[in-house]
Design an enzyme around this catalytic site. Structure first.
Site, PDB file in Angstrom:
ATOM      1  N   TYR A 154       0.842  -1.190   0.000  1.00 42.88           N
ATOM      2  CA  TYR A 154       0.000   0.000   0.000  1.00 42.88           C
ATOM      3  C   TYR A 154       0.888   1.255   0.000  1.00 42.88           C
ATOM      4  O   TYR A 154       2.051   1.210  -0.381  1.00 42.88           O
ATOM      5  CB  TYR A 154      -0.937  -0.056   1.217  1.00 42.88           C
ATOM      6  CG  TYR A 154      -2.114   0.898   1.178  1.00 42.88           C
ATOM      7  CD1 TYR A 154      -2.854   1.109   0.010  1.00 42.88           C
ATOM      8  CD2 TYR A 154      -2.498   1.594   2.319  1.00 42.88           C
ATOM      9  CE1 TYR A 154      -3.928   1.977  -0.012  1.00 42.88           C
ATOM     10  CE2 TYR A 154      -3.575   2.462   2.308  1.00 42.88           C
ATOM     11  CZ  TYR A 154      -4.287   2.653   1.139  1.00 42.88           C
ATOM     12  OH  TYR A 154      -5.355   3.512   1.119  1.00 42.88           O
ATOM     13  N   VAL A 155       0.352   2.383   0.406  1.00 44.48           N
ATOM     14  CA  VAL A 155       1.074   3.652   0.346  1.00 44.48           C
ATOM     15  C   VAL A 155       2.321   3.628   1.231  1.00 44.48           C
ATOM     16  O   VAL A 155       3.330   4.257   0.902  1.00 44.48           O
ATOM     17  CB  VAL A 155       0.143   4.815   0.716  1.00 44.48           C
ATOM     18  CG1 VAL A 155       0.907   6.134   0.740  1.00 44.48           C
ATOM     19  CG2 VAL A 155      -1.026   4.898  -0.276  1.00 44.48           C
ATOM     20  N   CYS A 156       2.271   2.925   2.358  1.00 44.91           N
ATOM     21  CA  CYS A 156       3.450   2.821   3.232  1.00 44.91           C
ATOM     22  C   CYS A 156       4.652   2.301   2.451  1.00 44.91           C
ATOM     23  O   CYS A 156       5.740   2.882   2.490  1.00 44.91           O
ATOM     24  CB  CYS A 156       3.156   1.892   4.410  1.00 44.91           C
ATOM     25  SG  CYS A 156       1.924   2.503   5.571  1.00 44.91           S
ATOM     26  N   ASN A 157       4.465   1.211   1.757  1.00 45.60           N
ATOM     27  CA  ASN A 157       5.540   0.640   0.954  1.00 45.60           C
ATOM     28  C   ASN A 157       5.952   1.591  -0.170  1.00 45.60           C
ATOM     29  O   ASN A 157       7.138   1.737  -0.477  1.00 45.60           O
ATOM     30  CB  ASN A 157       5.096  -0.698   0.370  1.00 45.60           C
ATOM     31  CG  ASN A 157       6.134  -1.289  -0.573  1.00 45.60           C
ATOM     32  OD1 ASN A 157       7.175  -1.767  -0.154  1.00 45.60           O
ATOM     33  ND2 ASN A 157       5.841  -1.229  -1.871  1.00 45.60           N
ATOM     34  N   TYR A 160       8.112   4.432   1.091  1.00 43.90           N
ATOM     35  CA  TYR A 160       9.414   3.900   1.491  1.00 43.90           C
ATOM     36  C   TYR A 160      10.261   3.611   0.253  1.00 43.90           C
ATOM     37  O   TYR A 160      11.454   3.939   0.213  1.00 43.90           O
ATOM     38  CB  TYR A 160       9.202   2.634   2.306  1.00 43.90           C
ATOM     39  CG  TYR A 160      10.400   2.168   3.115  1.00 43.90           C
ATOM     40  CD1 TYR A 160      11.431   3.030   3.470  1.00 43.90           C
ATOM     41  CD2 TYR A 160      10.473   0.845   3.573  1.00 43.90           C
ATOM     42  CE1 TYR A 160      12.496   2.590   4.230  1.00 43.90           C
ATOM     43  CE2 TYR A 160      11.532   0.406   4.331  1.00 43.90           C
ATOM     44  CZ  TYR A 160      12.544   1.285   4.660  1.00 43.90           C
ATOM     45  OH  TYR A 160      13.609   0.849   5.419  1.00 43.90           O
TER      46      TYR A 160
END
Length: 212
Positions: A154-157, A160
């Site tokens: 998702y956006v977290c990945n 990063y």
């Protein structure tokens, strides 16, 4: 890159957390990021940003944060409701899942960066950092910390991956930079503040020891 090559007089640490998304009307990652930044501020130049949970924001953050100046360490915090511990993410993967971001937009490509590396990793010593954070959190909050190899899809990945891609480019120019993503579980405000403060203390101690 070892963290010891950071010049402490030049080092800037940027912490980020996310705002509400999907059915999470309160995102503790922002509270953790603020407490982390407050703990770091007496020791290093520090900024803190709350980001929208969108793929576009992931790219825009990297473009404006100033990686190209070097001597920058970015620590991203995000919520993982399926975890019961703090997870220090070693890798970001060049993949994107099917969950829509907060714009409601679908039809995103399958990759964060088509043609980019399959995975990128932080060079921070996560094993030692996680061990120290785990000891502190377990004693103070009965909470564990672990190293993780999967930041999700998702956006977290995505943010990063974008950050580590920028780090990669800066290192080619001979400048020090790094990034870290930390997933936190659901936390009430008091525990979120405690987690951020403990993590900030551990990181500052680590950086100070490496500069000695």
């Amino acid at each position: 890159m070892a963290t010891s090559i950071f010049d402490p007089s030049k080092l800037r640490i940027v912490a980020t957390g996310f705002g509400p998304f999907l059915d999470h009307q309160r995102n503790p990652s922002w509270e953790v990021a603020q407490a982390f930044s407050q703990a770091v501020a007496p020791h290093f130049s520090t900024d803190c940003e709350r980001l929208a949970v969108t793929y576009a924001e992931a790219q825009h953050f990297v473009e404006r944060v100033g990686y190209e100046e070097g001597h920058l360490l970015v620590v991203h915090f995000g919520l993982s409701g399926r975890r019961d511990h703090v997870a220090l993410e070693r890798f970001a993967h060049n993949c994107r899942g099917e969950t829509r971001d907060e714009t409601g937009r679908d039809g995103w490509p399958d990759h964060v960066e088509p043609g980019g590396p399959l995975a990128l990793q932080t060079l921070l010593p996560l094993r030692s950092l996680a061990a120290e954070i785990d000891a502190r959190l377990h004693e103070a909050l009965d909470l564990r910390a672990r190293v993780s190899r999967d930041a999700g899809e998702y956006v977290c990945n995505a943010i990063y991956y974008c950050s580590l891609r920028a780090v990669e480019r800066v290192r080619r120019e001979g400048l020090p930079a790094d990034a870290l993503f930390v997933h936190v579980p659901q936390l009430d405000p008091v525990r979120a503040d405690a987690v951020g403060a403990q993590m900030g203390d551990v990181l500052c101690a680590h950086l100070s020891d490496r500069q000695a």
